[in-house]
Design an enzyme around this catalytic site. Structure first.
Site, PDB file in Angstrom:
ATOM      1  N   PRO A   1       0.735  -0.831  -0.329  1.00  0.00           N
ATOM      2  CA  PRO A   1       0.135  -0.109  -0.075  1.00  0.00           C
ATOM      3  C   PRO A   1       1.176   1.157  -0.574  1.00  0.00           C
ATOM      4  O   PRO A   1       0.455   2.254  -0.180  1.00  0.00           O
ATOM      5  CB  PRO A   1      -0.942  -0.224   1.276  1.00  0.00           C
ATOM      6  CG  PRO A   1      -0.507  -1.812   1.362  1.00  0.00           C
ATOM      7  CD  PRO A   1       0.734  -2.341   0.923  1.00  0.00           C
TER       8      PRO A   1
ATOM      9  N   PHE B   1      -2.705  -5.382  -4.743  1.00  0.00           N
ATOM     10  CA  PHE B   1      -2.042  -4.787  -6.301  1.00  0.00           C
ATOM     11  C   PHE B   1      -1.837  -6.416  -7.216  1.00  0.00           C
ATOM     12  O   PHE B   1      -1.407  -6.477  -8.254  1.00  0.00           O
ATOM     13  CB  PHE B   1      -1.769  -3.553  -7.025  1.00  0.00           C
ATOM     14  CG  PHE B   1      -2.228  -2.738  -6.560  1.00  0.00           C
ATOM     15  CD1 PHE B   1      -3.312  -2.207  -6.507  1.00  0.00           C
ATOM     16  CD2 PHE B   1      -1.138  -2.264  -6.813  1.00  0.00           C
ATOM     17  CE1 PHE B   1      -4.016  -0.777  -5.355  1.00  0.00           C
ATOM     18  CE2 PHE B   1      -1.767  -0.483  -6.172  1.00  0.00           C
ATOM     19  CZ  PHE B   1      -3.199  -0.026  -6.206  1.00  0.00           C
TER      20      PHE B   1
ATOM     21  N   ALA C   1      18.909  -1.782  -0.553  1.00  0.00           N
ATOM     22  CA  ALA C   1      18.815  -3.200  -1.866  1.00  0.00           C
ATOM     23  C   ALA C   1      19.605  -4.369  -0.781  1.00  0.00           C
ATOM     24  O   ALA C   1      19.174  -5.796  -0.985  1.00  0.00           O
ATOM     25  CB  ALA C   1      19.152  -2.845  -3.367  1.00  0.00           C
TER      26      ALA C   1
ATOM     27  N   GLU D   1      10.319  -9.910 -18.403  1.00  0.00           N
ATOM     28  CA  GLU D   1       8.715  -8.679 -17.910  1.00  0.00           C
ATOM     29  C   GLU D   1       8.024  -7.429 -18.104  1.00  0.00           C
ATOM     30  O   GLU D   1       6.959  -7.772 -18.634  1.00  0.00           O
ATOM     31  CB  GLU D   1       8.892  -8.513 -15.974  1.00  0.00           C
ATOM     32  CG  GLU D   1       7.532  -8.074 -15.411  1.00  0.00           C
ATOM     33  CD  GLU D   1       7.281  -7.960 -14.342  1.00  0.00           C
ATOM     34  OE1 GLU D   1       8.226  -8.176 -13.275  1.00  0.00           O
ATOM     35  OE2 GLU D   1       6.458  -7.199 -13.864  1.00  0.00           O
TER      36      GLU D   1
ATOM     37  N   GLN E   1     -12.722   4.775 -31.740  1.00  0.00           N
ATOM     38  CA  GLN E   1     -14.030   6.129 -31.689  1.00  0.00           C
ATOM     39  C   GLN E   1     -15.062   5.821 -33.377  1.00  0.00           C
ATOM     40  O   GLN E   1     -15.678   5.851 -34.014  1.00  0.00           O
ATOM     41  CB  GLN E   1     -12.988   7.375 -32.393  1.00  0.00           C
ATOM     42  CG  GLN E   1     -13.871   8.404 -32.811  1.00  0.00           C
ATOM     43  CD  GLN E   1     -14.348   9.164 -32.107  1.00  0.00           C
ATOM     44  OE1 GLN E   1     -14.223   8.855 -31.241  1.00  0.00           O
ATOM     45  NE2 GLN E   1     -15.323  10.193 -32.050  1.00  0.00           N
TER      46      GLN E   1
ATOM     47  N   GLY F   1       6.187  -1.936 -13.602  1.00  0.00           N
ATOM     48  CA  GLY F   1       7.057  -0.420 -13.663  1.00  0.00           C
ATOM     49  C   GLY F   1       6.430   0.485 -14.770  1.00  0.00           C
ATOM     50  O   GLY F   1       6.350   0.286 -16.176  1.00  0.00           O
TER      51      GLY F   1
HETATM   52  C1  LIG Z   1      -4.052  -4.693 -12.518  1.00  0.00           C
HETATM   53  C2  LIG Z   1      -2.576  -4.119 -11.380  1.00  0.00           C
HETATM   54  C3  LIG Z   1      -1.797  -5.505 -11.240  1.00  0.00           C
HETATM   55  C4  LIG Z   1      -0.512  -5.774 -10.759  1.00  0.00           C
HETATM   56  N1  LIG Z   1      -0.228  -6.021 -10.031  1.00  0.00           N
HETATM   57  C5  LIG Z   1       1.024  -6.572  -9.954  1.00  0.00           C
HETATM   58  C6  LIG Z   1       1.554  -7.769  -9.392  1.00  0.00           C
HETATM   59  O1  LIG Z   1       0.956  -8.441  -9.222  1.00  0.00           O
HETATM   60  N2  LIG Z   1       2.793  -7.742  -8.079  1.00  0.00           N
HETATM   61  C7  LIG Z   1       3.170  -6.697  -8.224  1.00  0.00           C
HETATM   62  O2  LIG Z   1       3.902  -6.867  -7.411  1.00  0.00           O
HETATM   63  N3  LIG Z   1       2.758  -5.987  -8.421  1.00  0.00           N
HETATM   64  C8  LIG Z   1       2.006  -5.290  -9.278  1.00  0.00           C
HETATM   65  N4  LIG Z   1       1.463  -4.153 -10.092  1.00  0.00           N
HETATM   66  C9  LIG Z   1       1.472  -3.600  -9.299  1.00  0.00           C
HETATM   67  C10 LIG Z   1       2.196  -2.120 -10.535  1.00  0.00           C
HETATM   68  O3  LIG Z   1       3.165  -2.561 -10.279  1.00  0.00           O
HETATM   69  C11 LIG Z   1       2.998  -0.885  -9.299  1.00  0.00           C
HETATM   70  O4  LIG Z   1       0.857   0.023  -9.239  1.00  0.00           O
HETATM   71  C12 LIG Z   1       3.238   0.201  -9.900  1.00  0.00           C
HETATM   72  O5  LIG Z   1       4.351  -0.050  -9.999  1.00  0.00           O
HETATM   73  C13 LIG Z   1       3.061   1.500  -9.370  1.00  0.00           C
HETATM   74  O6  LIG Z   1       3.867   1.860  -7.758  1.00  0.00           O
HETATM   75  P1  LIG Z   1       2.343   2.678  -7.228  1.00  0.00           P
HETATM   76  O7  LIG Z   1       1.129   2.006  -7.616  1.00  0.00           O
HETATM   77  O8  LIG Z   1       2.358   2.525  -6.052  1.00  0.00           O
HETATM   78  O9  LIG Z   1       2.592   3.393  -8.057  1.00  0.00           O
HETATM   79  P2  LIG Z   1       3.118   5.528  -7.507  1.00  0.00           P
HETATM   80  O10 LIG Z   1       4.862   4.236  -7.024  1.00  0.00           O
HETATM   81  O11 LIG Z   1       2.719   5.879  -6.156  1.00  0.00           O
HETATM   82  O12 LIG Z   1       3.380   5.873  -8.280  1.00  0.00           O
HETATM   83  C14 LIG Z   1       2.609   7.192  -8.251  1.00  0.00           C
HETATM   84  C15 LIG Z   1       2.948   7.702  -9.619  1.00  0.00           C
HETATM   85  O13 LIG Z   1       4.375   8.585  -9.621  1.00  0.00           O
HETATM   86  C16 LIG Z   1       5.372   8.234 -10.451  1.00  0.00           C
HETATM   87  N5  LIG Z   1       6.269   8.657  -9.612  1.00  0.00           N
HETATM   88  C17 LIG Z   1       6.355   7.634  -9.249  1.00  0.00           C
HETATM   89  N6  LIG Z   1       8.210   7.615  -8.702  1.00  0.00           N
HETATM   90  C18 LIG Z   1       8.811   8.709  -9.979  1.00  0.00           C
HETATM   91  C19 LIG Z   1       9.504   9.045  -9.947  1.00  0.00           C
HETATM   92  N7  LIG Z   1      11.080   8.459  -9.340  1.00  0.00           N
HETATM   93  N8  LIG Z   1      10.018   9.804 -11.159  1.00  0.00           N
HETATM   94  C20 LIG Z   1       8.669   9.814 -12.056  1.00  0.00           C
HETATM   95  N9  LIG Z   1       7.542   9.977 -11.942  1.00  0.00           N
HETATM   96  C21 LIG Z   1       7.496   9.239 -10.732  1.00  0.00           C
HETATM   97  C22 LIG Z   1       4.821   7.042 -11.061  1.00  0.00           C
HETATM   98  O14 LIG Z   1       5.272   6.373 -11.797  1.00  0.00           O
HETATM   99  C23 LIG Z   1       3.034   6.780 -10.425  1.00  0.00           C
HETATM  100  O15 LIG Z   1       2.663   8.075 -12.243  1.00  0.00           O
HETATM  101  C24 LIG Z   1      -0.308  -4.651 -10.433  1.00  0.00           C
HETATM  102  C25 LIG Z   1      -1.126  -2.918 -10.279  1.00  0.00           C
HETATM  103  C26 LIG Z   1      -2.465  -2.875 -11.238  1.00  0.00           C
HETATM  104  C27 LIG Z   1      -2.827  -1.884 -11.687  1.00  0.00           C
END
Ligand SMILES: Cc1cc2nc3c(=O)[nH]c(=O)nc-3n(C[C@H](O)[C@H](O)[C@H](O)COP(=O)(O)OP(=O)(O)OC[C@H]3O[C@@H](n4cnc5c(N)ncnc54)[C@H](O)[C@@H]3O)c2cc1C
Length: 385
Positions: free
Chosen positions: A134, A162, A184, A250, A344, A372
């Site tokens: 989260p 997710f 890391a 991936e 469209q 990513g």
């Molecule tokens: C349908 C679905 C399936 C998924 N399946 C999986 C799964 O199987 N396993 C798993 O582990 N995860 C899964 N995910 C999670 C997904 O990989 C993450 O949602 C994604 O990596 C983005 O992380 P976040 O949602 O925390 O967004 P955040 O990291 O909070 O990002 C929010 C916004 O800020 C931007 N941002 C963040 N950091 C930077 C930066 N340094 N510079 C510029 N912009 C930045 C992002 O691009 C984004 O636009 C899934 C998500 C969805 C919606």
């Protein structure tokens, strides 16, 4: 059949052509008639995993000694394209076979490979990978799930969100900190078998914009006792390096999905505009339609050629992380534009669920976010400038 009229890519050997044909027939019989029902139910049937395994279409690149089909990534590429061409965009098999299983193959001990891979190949076990929490997604080093040493094993605490295959998963690779002070180097990967993990709980199957039948879920781990053999590989602290090594595959897998969806959108749209009439002629006869589809076909062709280049390099073991980021970011961006313009041309019908293009518009959106985000892809590409 091939809407782009491209010659067969050079990586596509005769056995892959046979596999393509077999996969297409299997999916037409087993997936296509059920997709609408699964979307309405909000989850696809668990049994489809076993059927797909029986057909030899899971873990195609896993060696035969571990129950797989003994192929290469090319086999995965062919199968994944067929899944998307048939419209089963919600299916978690590309992740199961092309992401989860390879972690076990590349980093697992001999015992771990023998224990899990054969069951993943038959569909008896469904795999998931739980990185996102989260509080953190893009910034993987920020994960707060911990695995503390306890006796011979570990105790796992944390929550994930997710997670694809979250409801069906029997085996989950969990990213956790074994040493929260080591950045890391304190990240490790654990394999949790859900059938034998008191303290593990599946949360909600999340309601979302698209991929209606996929079981994207929350997962909770409260004082889950894990045996020492749950650590993936022989050593703690390798998780971050393991993740970085697998991410190009991936990202390429997402690129295959994006390009295949573009091909499907074009096919559906060309068929529709030939049939639909307005002002006494077919929609295709308007120059606007022709120009729009000419642009879409050109962009899809460029994407496919770039994709084939990446697949070929990956089969040779030469796909670098920067190029993998390019294919993920660019094909998913182009895909969104192509599907939008195709929709469209369907007019009001394009907005209706019963027309696949409508679902594709929703399903496509997540490709720019997961594996990513595209912003993170650009960051990685920019580092190479
Ligand atoms: C349908 C679905 C399936 C998924 N399946 C999986 C799964 O199987 N396993 C798993 O582990 N995860 C899964 N995910 C999670 C997904 O990989 C993450 O949602 C994604 O990596 C983005 O992380 P976040 O949602 O925390 O967004 P955040 O990291 O909070 O990002 C929010 C916004 O800020 C931007 N941002 C963040 N950091 C930077 C930066 N340094 N510079 C510029 N912009 C930045 C992002 O691009 C984004 O636009 C899934 C998500 C969805 C919606």
């Amino acid at each position: 059949m091939d809407v782009l009229n491209l010659p067969r890519p050079s990586w596509m050997t005769e056995d892959l052509v046979l596999l393509e044909d077999q996969a297409r027939r299997f999916m037409a019989a087993e997936y296509a008639p059920n997709i609408e029902r699964w979307n309405e139910a909000g989850i696809y049937d668990r049994a489809i995993w076993n059927k797909t395994g029986e057909a030899g279409l899971l873990c195609a690149a896993i060696p035969e000694q571990y129950g797989g089909a003994g192929g290469t990534f090319a086999h995965e590429a062919v199968i994944n394209r067929e899944i998307a061409l048939c419209g089963f965009d919600s299916f978690g098999a590309p992740l199961h076979s092309g992401i989860v299983a390879p972690y076990i193959l590349h980093y697992g001990t001999e015992d771990q490979k023998k224990r899990w891979l054969p069951k993943m190949a038959t569909g008896e076990m469904v795999g998931a990978i739980a990185m996102t929490e989260p509080g953190t997604g893009s910034d993987l080093q920020g994960v707060r799930t911990t695995a503390k040493k306890s006796g011979n094993g570990y105790v796992l605490n944390g929550s994930k969100i997710f997670i694809t295959n979250g409801q069906h998963a029997d085996l989950i690779i969990v990213v956790a900190k074994t040493d929260p002070s080591a950045g890391a180097k304190g990240v490790s990967l654990f394999v949790v078998e859900t059938a034998d993990a008191p303290g593990f709980r599946r949360g909600r199957k999340l309601k979302k914009l698209g991929l209606d039948s996929s079981d994207t879920s929350e997962l909770f781990f409260e004082e889950v006792k894990l045996p020492a053999e749950s650590l993936l590989g022989p050593q703690e602290g390798q998780g971050f390096v393991q993740l970085m090594q697998q991410l190009p595959q991936e990202r390429l897998t997402v690129g295959i999905h994006a390009v295949s969806m573009m091909e499907r959108a074009l096919r559906l749209t060309i068929d529709y505009v030939k049939e639909r009439q307005a002002f006494g002629k077919a929609i295709l006869d308007f120059q606007n339609t022709q120009f729009t589809l000419a642009e879409c076909k050109t962009e899809a062709t460029a994407a496919r050629v770039f994709l084939d280049h990446c697949i070929e390099r990956h089969i040779r073991g030469e796909l670098d992380s920067v190029t993998a980021s390019m294919i993920k970011y660019w094909t998913t961006d182009v895909q969104a534009k192509v599907i939008d313009r195709c929709l469209q041309l369907f007019g009001g019908y394009g907005y209706m669920d019963e027309y696949p293009i409508s679902r594709m518009y929703r399903d496509a959106r997540v490709l720019r976010i997961y594996a990513g985000t595209n912003e993170i892809m650009k960051l990685l590409i920019a580092r190479s400038l």
